[in-house]
Design a protein around this motif. Structure first.
Motif, PDB file in Angstrom:
ATOM      1  N   GLN A   1       0.888   7.928   0.973  1.00  0.00           N
ATOM      2  CA  GLN A   1      -0.203   8.239   1.917  1.00  0.00           C
ATOM      3  C   GLN A   1      -0.117   9.701   2.396  1.00  0.00           C
ATOM      4  O   GLN A   1      -0.407  10.004   3.558  1.00  0.00           O
ATOM      5  CB  GLN A   1      -0.174   7.263   3.094  1.00  0.00           C
TER       6      GLN A   1
ATOM      7  N   ARG B   1      -7.173   8.670  -0.734  1.00  0.00           N
ATOM      8  CA  ARG B   1      -6.043   8.156   0.068  1.00  0.00           C
ATOM      9  C   ARG B   1      -6.491   6.950   0.888  1.00  0.00           C
ATOM     10  O   ARG B   1      -5.811   5.923   0.942  1.00  0.00           O
ATOM     11  CB  ARG B   1      -5.510   9.260   1.012  1.00  0.00           C
TER      12      ARG B   1
ATOM     13  N   ILE C   1      -6.957   3.800  -1.265  1.00  0.00           N
ATOM     14  CA  ILE C   1      -5.677   3.155  -1.593  1.00  0.00           C
ATOM     15  C   ILE C   1      -5.128   2.424  -0.369  1.00  0.00           C
ATOM     16  O   ILE C   1      -4.600   1.308  -0.474  1.00  0.00           O
ATOM     17  CB  ILE C   1      -4.673   4.203  -2.134  1.00  0.00           C
TER      18      ILE C   1
ATOM     19  N   CYS D   1      -0.635  14.404  -7.205  1.00  0.00           N
ATOM     20  CA  CYS D   1       0.057  13.266  -6.597  1.00  0.00           C
ATOM     21  C   CYS D   1       1.564  13.300  -6.903  1.00  0.00           C
ATOM     22  O   CYS D   1       1.948  13.384  -8.064  1.00  0.00           O
ATOM     23  CB  CYS D   1      -0.543  11.966  -7.122  1.00  0.00           C
TER      24      CYS D   1
END
Ligand code: SF4
Ligand code: SF4
Length: 189
Positions: free
Chosen positions: A30, A49, A52, A82
């Motif tokens: 996160q 983000r 997810i 990422c």
């Protein structure tokens, strides 16, 4: 970070998304690097983000109606930045297929029509003919002047030409082979 708090069917959804997308969502930190580099992240979409986070928290309904995955342009910026290599495009595809199977109305109601016209243009001309595709979409949705101001601005900058709409374009055999391969894969499913 709140995780796996949904009921059992929502936990099934998280596992389902991980299996279908092949992404290790439980490793998501996160950190927000994906959202920071995503070209379609906005207050309206929330960004990858947040998408997810909804899946990790078992918020199936929120995730399946989230406009974010519809807008994903598969640019790959998220996975490039990422730290745990999560590819949101793969996740967007899994969400799209699940929403279609469960009969969930897209956040953009005419998105299937646009997708259809886009793919037909690629198949016919070897690439999408933007002006023609948008003009057809606007006519079929009874909104012929939609985004006219943006079209005029793009023409003034030379990004698109009004004559493009009449040019036939050339079919590309390689592109046709890709479409045929996808069709045969789907028939075999
Ligand atoms: S960049 Fe990767 S780890 Fe960070 S929030 Fe996005 S998906 Fe999660
Ligand atoms: S692949 Fe999709 S989610 Fe990832 S940065 Fe590009 S548009 Fe955003």
């Amino acid at each position: 970070m709140l995780r796996l708090t949904g009921n059992s069917s929502e936990r099934v959804f998280l596992n389902d998304m991980m299996n279908k997308s092949g992404q290790r969502l439980l490793e998501c930190l996160q950190c927000g690097k994906c959202t920071g580099s995503c070209p379609v992240a906005s207050p309206e979409t929330g960004g990858p983000r947040q998408l997810i986070a909804q899946i990790l928290a078992g918020m199936k309904d929120h995730a399946l109606t989230n406009p974010m995955w519809w807008y994903c342009v598969s640019c790959g910026s998220c996975v490039t930045r990422c730290p745990v290599d999560i590819n949101v495009y793969e996740l967007a595809t899994a969400l799209c297929e699940t929403a279609a199977r469960e009969g969930i109305t897209p956040s953009e109601r005419e998105i299937h029509l646009f997708e259809d016209l886009f793919l037909k243009s690629v198949r016919k001309y070897g690439r999408v003919k933007e002006l023609r595709t948008v003009a057809l979409f606007n006519l079929m949705t009874m909104n012929p002047l939609k985004d006219m101001d943006k079209g005029i601005a793009l023409m003034k900058k030379g990004a698109i030409g009004p004559l493009e709409i009449f040019r036939a374009g050339k079919k590309d055999d390689k592109v046709e082979r890709i479409f045929k391969r996808v069709e045969s894969t789907r028939e075999g499913e």
